[in-house]
Motif scaffolding. Sequence first.
Motif, mmCIF file in Angstrom:
data_model
loop_
_atom_site.group_PDB
_atom_site.id
_atom_site.type_symbol
_atom_site.label_atom_id
_atom_site.label_comp_id
_atom_site.label_asym_id
_atom_site.label_seq_id
_atom_site.Cartn_x
_atom_site.Cartn_y
_atom_site.Cartn_z
ATOM 1 N N SER A 83 -7.325 -4.315 -3.393
ATOM 2 C CA SER A 83 -7.406 -3.153 -4.267
ATOM 3 C C SER A 83 -7.512 -1.858 -3.477
ATOM 4 O O SER A 83 -7.063 -0.819 -3.935
ATOM 5 C CB SER A 83 -8.598 -3.288 -5.213
ATOM 6 O OG SER A 83 -9.805 -3.338 -4.451
ATOM 7 N N SER A 84 -8.111 -1.893 -2.297
ATOM 8 C CA SER A 84 -8.264 -0.650 -1.547
ATOM 9 C C SER A 84 -6.919 -0.133 -1.057
ATOM 10 O O SER A 84 -6.641 1.056 -1.119
ATOM 11 C CB SER A 84 -9.222 -0.845 -0.383
ATOM 12 O OG SER A 84 -8.673 -1.764 0.543
ATOM 13 N N SER A 85 -6.070 -1.019 -0.547
ATOM 14 C CA SER A 85 -4.776 -0.548 -0.080
ATOM 15 C C SER A 85 -3.879 -0.170 -1.246
ATOM 16 O O SER A 85 -3.052 0.718 -1.125
ATOM 17 C CB SER A 85 -4.088 -1.568 0.818
ATOM 18 O OG SER A 85 -4.270 -2.865 0.355
ATOM 19 N N HIS A 86 -4.057 -0.797 -2.402
ATOM 20 C CA HIS A 86 -3.277 -0.423 -3.580
ATOM 21 C C HIS A 86 -3.654 0.986 -4.029
ATOM 22 O O HIS A 86 -2.794 1.791 -4.383
ATOM 23 C CB HIS A 86 -3.503 -1.435 -4.702
ATOM 24 C CG HIS A 86 -2.753 -1.094 -5.957
ATOM 25 N ND1 HIS A 86 -1.386 -1.167 -6.019
ATOM 26 C CD2 HIS A 86 -3.181 -0.639 -7.166
ATOM 27 C CE1 HIS A 86 -0.997 -0.800 -7.234
ATOM 28 N NE2 HIS A 86 -2.069 -0.470 -7.944
ATOM 29 N N GLY A 87 -4.913 1.322 -3.988
ATOM 30 C CA GLY A 87 -5.365 2.663 -4.374
ATOM 31 C C GLY A 87 -4.869 3.719 -3.413
ATOM 32 O O GLY A 87 -4.514 4.824 -3.794
ATOM 33 N N VAL A 88 -4.843 3.362 -2.127
ATOM 34 C CA VAL A 88 -4.363 4.300 -1.123
ATOM 35 C C VAL A 88 -2.879 4.584 -1.328
ATOM 36 O O VAL A 88 -2.429 5.723 -1.255
ATOM 37 C CB VAL A 88 -4.637 3.746 0.299
ATOM 38 C CG1 VAL A 88 -3.933 4.580 1.348
ATOM 39 C CG2 VAL A 88 -6.126 3.697 0.557
ATOM 40 N N ILE A 89 -2.121 3.534 -1.608
ATOM 41 C CA ILE A 89 -0.684 3.710 -1.822
ATOM 42 C C ILE A 89 -0.420 4.537 -3.064
ATOM 43 O O ILE A 89 0.410 5.442 -3.060
ATOM 44 C CB ILE A 89 0.029 2.348 -1.897
ATOM 45 C CG1 ILE A 89 0.085 1.742 -0.510
ATOM 46 C CG2 ILE A 89 1.425 2.497 -2.458
ATOM 47 C CD1 ILE A 89 0.763 0.414 -0.451
ATOM 48 N N THR A 90 -1.110 4.234 -4.132
ATOM 49 C CA THR A 90 -0.853 4.977 -5.368
ATOM 50 C C THR A 90 -1.232 6.439 -5.222
ATOM 51 O O THR A 90 -0.683 7.288 -5.912
ATOM 52 C CB THR A 90 -1.622 4.360 -6.557
ATOM 53 O OG1 THR A 90 -3.007 4.331 -6.250
ATOM 54 C CG2 THR A 90 -1.104 2.982 -6.863
ATOM 55 N N LYS A 91 -2.159 6.752 -4.315
ATOM 56 C CA LYS A 91 -2.517 8.152 -4.101
ATOM 57 C C LYS A 91 -1.593 8.820 -3.089
ATOM 58 O O LYS A 91 -1.338 10.010 -3.175
ATOM 59 C CB LYS A 91 -3.961 8.261 -3.623
ATOM 60 C CG LYS A 91 -4.960 7.885 -4.687
ATOM 61 C CD LYS A 91 -6.357 7.963 -4.166
ATOM 62 C CE LYS A 91 -7.351 7.514 -5.231
ATOM 63 N NZ LYS A 91 -8.717 7.487 -4.727
ATOM 64 N N SER A 92 -1.115 8.079 -2.107
ATOM 65 C CA SER A 92 -0.333 8.703 -1.040
ATOM 66 C C SER A 92 1.156 8.793 -1.351
ATOM 67 O O SER A 92 1.842 9.655 -0.825
ATOM 68 C CB SER A 92 -0.544 7.962 0.278
ATOM 69 O OG SER A 92 -0.050 6.657 0.186
ATOM 70 N N VAL A 93 1.678 7.918 -2.200
ATOM 71 C CA VAL A 93 3.113 7.932 -2.499
ATOM 72 C C VAL A 93 3.529 9.218 -3.210
ATOM 73 O O VAL A 93 4.502 9.855 -2.806
ATOM 74 C CB VAL A 93 3.533 6.671 -3.286
ATOM 75 C CG1 VAL A 93 4.930 6.810 -3.839
ATOM 76 C CG2 VAL A 93 3.431 5.447 -2.395
ATOM 77 N N PRO A 94 2.837 9.675 -4.251
ATOM 78 C CA PRO A 94 3.260 10.936 -4.868
ATOM 79 C C PRO A 94 3.152 12.117 -3.910
ATOM 80 O O PRO A 94 4.004 13.002 -3.903
ATOM 81 C CB PRO A 94 2.313 11.120 -6.055
ATOM 82 C CG PRO A 94 1.783 9.767 -6.334
ATOM 83 C CD PRO A 94 1.773 9.042 -5.035
ATOM 84 N N LEU A 95 2.121 12.113 -3.074
ATOM 85 C CA LEU A 95 1.967 13.186 -2.107
ATOM 86 C C LEU A 95 3.093 13.144 -1.078
ATOM 87 O O LEU A 95 3.678 14.176 -0.736
ATOM 88 C CB LEU A 95 0.601 13.054 -1.411
ATOM 89 C CG LEU A 95 0.258 14.135 -0.399
ATOM 90 C CD1 LEU A 95 0.207 15.489 -1.083
ATOM 91 C CD2 LEU A 95 -1.061 13.824 0.265
ATOM 92 N N ALA A 96 3.421 11.966 -0.606
ATOM 93 C CA ALA A 96 4.513 11.825 0.357
ATOM 94 C C ALA A 96 5.846 12.222 -0.268
ATOM 95 O O ALA A 96 6.677 12.858 0.373
ATOM 96 C CB ALA A 96 4.572 10.389 0.872
ATOM 97 N N ALA A 97 6.051 11.872 -1.526
ATOM 98 C CA ALA A 97 7.288 12.252 -2.211
ATOM 99 C C ALA A 97 7.379 13.767 -2.364
ATOM 100 O O ALA A 97 8.453 14.359 -2.184
ATOM 101 C CB ALA A 97 7.364 11.567 -3.571
ATOM 102 N N SER A 98 6.277 14.407 -2.685
ATOM 103 C CA SER A 98 6.277 15.865 -2.821
ATOM 104 C C SER A 98 6.593 16.536 -1.497
ATOM 105 O O SER A 98 7.387 17.478 -1.439
ATOM 106 C CB SER A 98 4.913 16.352 -3.312
ATOM 107 O OG SER A 98 4.623 15.805 -4.561
ATOM 108 N N ILE A 99 6.000 16.043 -0.426
ATOM 109 C CA ILE A 99 6.268 16.615 0.891
ATOM 110 C C ILE A 99 7.719 16.372 1.287
ATOM 111 O O ILE A 99 8.378 17.246 1.853
ATOM 112 C CB ILE A 99 5.289 16.043 1.933
ATOM 113 C CG1 ILE A 99 3.896 16.612 1.656
ATOM 114 C CG2 ILE A 99 5.728 16.373 3.347
ATOM 115 C CD1 ILE A 99 2.824 16.048 2.517
#
Length: 182
Positions: free
Chosen positions: A49-65
């Motif tokens: 669950s920890s890596s799933h939460g990290v991905i769900t938070k970092s993917v939109p940020l990475a897409a925006s960048i």
Amino acid sequence: MGSSSVSSLSLTLSQFSSITNFALSGKPYNPSKIFHSKTPKALTLSSTSSSHGVITKSVPLAASIAILLWSNPANAGFLSGFSGIESVPGPQLPQVDFLSRLNEENQKKYAENDARFKSSPIVKELLERSKLNKEKNRQQIEDKYCVRGAEWGVGDCSAEAMSPDDRDKFISMLKKKAGISD
């Protein structure tokens, strides 16, 4: 956009993702913990669950960048930077003496005819009339705009501060001056 831009973009995104994952979890990025292969064609998220939460938070940020960094310059056209054929000087033509003399004689005749025409009393009279008409027409246009400004209450001829009776007198005087009938 070329393949080098896409590869540098994916490299930038993977570096950003690893930095984000390290900052959020405190552990270095390990793709084998996040993705595992059930079939050769499908990739799914791992059950942690920890890596799933990290991905769900970092993917939109990475897409925006990625969208911000992925700029594609606008091109005006195929030859947009080309100055054109008219800027290239043409070939030097051979000079013929008899044509040069003929050209000089014609230029002298044209200059004499222009001087005689400009000194003509008829042309002088027409130029003077043209100047007078230009000034008269300019004044008529200014008077019409002044009447319109007074009626609408805007501009230099505004009659907003006047009483209604004075305003009507002022507008009728402006119309009379401009030659506009009520």
